[in-house]
Every structure is written in C-alpha cells, then in structure tokens.
Motif scaffolding. Structure first.
Motif, short mmCIF file in Angstrom:
data_model
loop_
_atom_site.label_atom_id
_atom_site.label_comp_id
_atom_site.label_asym_id
_atom_site.label_seq_id
_atom_site.Cartn_x
_atom_site.Cartn_y
_atom_site.Cartn_z
N MET A 1 0.85 -1.16 0.00
CA MET A 1 0.00 0.00 0.00
C MET A 1 0.91 1.24 0.00
O MET A 1 1.81 1.33 0.83
CB MET A 1 -0.90 -0.03 1.25
CG MET A 1 -1.77 1.17 1.40
SD MET A 1 -2.89 1.05 2.80
CE MET A 1 -3.90 -0.30 2.31
N PRO A 2 0.65 2.17 -0.90
CA PRO A 2 1.48 3.38 -0.93
C PRO A 2 1.33 4.23 0.33
O PRO A 2 0.27 4.24 0.96
CB PRO A 2 0.96 4.14 -2.15
CG PRO A 2 0.19 3.15 -2.94
CD PRO A 2 -0.29 2.12 -1.99
N LYS A 3 2.39 4.91 0.67
CA LYS A 3 2.40 5.74 1.88
C LYS A 3 1.35 6.84 1.81
O LYS A 3 0.69 7.14 2.80
CB LYS A 3 3.79 6.33 2.06
CG LYS A 3 4.00 7.06 3.36
CD LYS A 3 5.45 7.50 3.46
CE LYS A 3 5.74 8.16 4.78
NZ LYS A 3 7.14 8.58 4.87
N ALA B 1 -6.16 0.23 6.87
CA ALA B 1 -4.81 0.15 6.32
C ALA B 1 -3.91 -0.69 7.22
O ALA B 1 -3.11 -1.49 6.73
CB ALA B 1 -4.23 1.56 6.17
N MET B 2 -4.04 -0.54 8.53
CA MET B 2 -3.23 -1.33 9.46
C MET B 2 -3.60 -2.80 9.38
O MET B 2 -2.73 -3.68 9.46
CB MET B 2 -3.42 -0.83 10.89
CG MET B 2 -2.79 0.47 11.15
SD MET B 2 -3.05 0.90 12.88
CE MET B 2 -2.41 2.54 12.87
N GLY B 3 -4.87 -3.09 9.25
CA GLY B 3 -5.30 -4.48 9.12
C GLY B 3 -4.77 -5.13 7.87
O GLY B 3 -4.33 -6.28 7.89
N VAL B 4 -4.78 -4.39 6.77
CA VAL B 4 -4.26 -4.93 5.51
C VAL B 4 -2.75 -5.16 5.62
O VAL B 4 -2.23 -6.18 5.16
CB VAL B 4 -4.60 -3.98 4.34
CG1 VAL B 4 -3.84 -4.34 3.09
CG2 VAL B 4 -6.09 -3.98 4.09
N MET B 5 -2.05 -4.21 6.23
CA MET B 5 -0.59 -4.34 6.35
C MET B 5 -0.21 -5.51 7.27
O MET B 5 0.82 -6.15 7.04
CB MET B 5 0.02 -3.06 6.88
CG MET B 5 -0.19 -1.89 5.96
SD MET B 5 0.70 -2.07 4.45
CE MET B 5 1.86 -0.76 4.64
N ASP B 6 -1.01 -5.80 8.30
CA ASP B 6 -0.71 -6.89 9.24
C ASP B 6 -1.42 -8.19 8.89
O ASP B 6 -1.39 -9.14 9.66
CB ASP B 6 -1.14 -6.51 10.66
CG ASP B 6 -0.19 -5.53 11.30
OD1 ASP B 6 0.95 -5.42 10.83
OD2 ASP B 6 -0.59 -4.89 12.28
N ASN C 1 6.54 1.89 11.51
CA ASN C 1 6.86 0.46 11.46
C ASN C 1 6.70 -0.11 10.05
O ASN C 1 7.33 -1.11 9.72
CB ASN C 1 5.97 -0.32 12.41
CG ASN C 1 6.20 0.04 13.85
OD1 ASN C 1 7.27 0.51 14.22
ND2 ASN C 1 5.21 -0.17 14.69
N TYR C 2 5.84 0.49 9.26
CA TYR C 2 5.55 -0.04 7.93
C TYR C 2 6.45 0.56 6.86
O TYR C 2 6.74 -0.08 5.86
CB TYR C 2 4.11 0.22 7.56
CG TYR C 2 3.12 -0.46 8.48
CD1 TYR C 2 3.15 -1.83 8.66
CD2 TYR C 2 2.15 0.27 9.15
CE1 TYR C 2 2.26 -2.46 9.50
CE2 TYR C 2 1.25 -0.34 9.99
CZ TYR C 2 1.31 -1.70 10.16
OH TYR C 2 0.42 -2.31 10.99
N TYR C 3 6.86 1.80 7.04
CA TYR C 3 7.61 2.49 5.98
C TYR C 3 8.97 2.88 6.45
O TYR C 3 9.25 3.37 7.41
CB TYR C 3 6.86 3.71 5.46
CG TYR C 3 5.55 3.33 4.84
CD1 TYR C 3 5.51 2.80 3.56
CD2 TYR C 3 4.36 3.49 5.53
CE1 TYR C 3 4.31 2.45 2.98
CE2 TYR C 3 3.16 3.13 4.96
CZ TYR C 3 3.14 2.61 3.68
OH TYR C 3 1.96 2.24 3.12
#
Length: 56
Positions: A1-3, A18-23, A54-56
């Motif tokens: 997912m783009p920043k 967005a956090m759910g998708v990333m985790d 934490n993601y980027y």
C-alpha cells in the motif's frame, strides 16, 4: 500500500483498515486504532501516524 494512500485513510478515519491490511488482520494494532478512532478521531489519527513508522 502506498504511503500516500495510508495517510489519506488515516485522515479520513479509516487507518484501522490500512493497518489491518498491512498486518494481514493478525496484529492488534488495527484493533487499538479502531477503538481510538471510535472514541475520538484525533487519537486514532495520531496513533496511525506513529505506527506508520513500522511499515515504511
């Protein structure tokens, strides 16, 4: 997912998605952000921007 998309979702109060998708919906950060967003929008936004490191 783009920043940029992550930040836009955070501004609109949908950062927990967005956090759910990333985790892969396995972590607890998206649940915490969902609760903070429902309590009041601003704590959810701040939490989302802090966790974004934490993601980027």
């Amino acid at each position: 997912m783009p920043k940029g998309l992550y930040i836009v979702l955070a501004i609109f109060g949908l950062a927990w998605i967005a956090m759910g998708v990333m985790d892969n919906w396995s972590g607890s950060t998206w649940i915490i952000n969902l609760v903070l967003t429902f309590l009041f929008w601003l704590p959810g936004l701040i939490h989302a921007l802090v966790v974004m490191k934490n993601y980027y």
